[in-house]
Write a protein that holds these residues in place. Sequence first.
Motif, mmCIF file in Angstrom:
data_model
loop_
_atom_site.group_PDB
_atom_site.id
_atom_site.type_symbol
_atom_site.label_atom_id
_atom_site.label_comp_id
_atom_site.label_asym_id
_atom_site.label_seq_id
_atom_site.Cartn_x
_atom_site.Cartn_y
_atom_site.Cartn_z
ATOM 1 N N CYS A 19 0.818 -1.218 0.000
ATOM 2 C CA CYS A 19 0.000 0.000 0.000
ATOM 3 C C CYS A 19 0.855 1.272 0.000
ATOM 4 N N ALA A 21 2.491 2.586 2.462
ATOM 5 C CA ALA A 21 2.357 3.353 3.705
ATOM 6 C C ALA A 21 3.731 3.644 4.298
ATOM 7 N N GLU A 26 -0.215 3.638 9.698
ATOM 8 C CA GLU A 26 -0.853 3.993 8.434
ATOM 9 C C GLU A 26 -1.239 2.742 7.642
ATOM 10 N N LEU A 30 -5.022 2.047 6.552
ATOM 11 C CA LEU A 30 -5.386 1.869 5.148
ATOM 12 C C LEU A 30 -6.043 0.507 4.916
ATOM 13 N N LYS A 34 -9.887 -0.052 3.538
ATOM 14 C CA LYS A 34 -10.179 -0.863 2.352
ATOM 15 C C LYS A 34 -11.146 -1.988 2.683
#
Length: 77
Positions: A19, A21, A26, A30, A34
Amino acid sequence: MKKTLNIDAKLLAEARAACGAGTDTETVRLGLEKLVQHRAYQEIRKFIGSEPDAELTMPPRHRELPSPRARARRAGR
């Protein structure tokens, strides 16, 4: 909110790389976002094909007729 979680280090590293991050926090945020989006998408997909008689074309557009006042203003121009 602070939570203590036991997450496999390899899985977290793979998720972080996937991702993009910058931090573990984070990455988890995330991932959770999702997951929530995916669930909402699945709920919406339930309705696909639920109206077999629905037309696939756009409905005709109708313009509203101008009010008598607007017509009078146009006539005075």
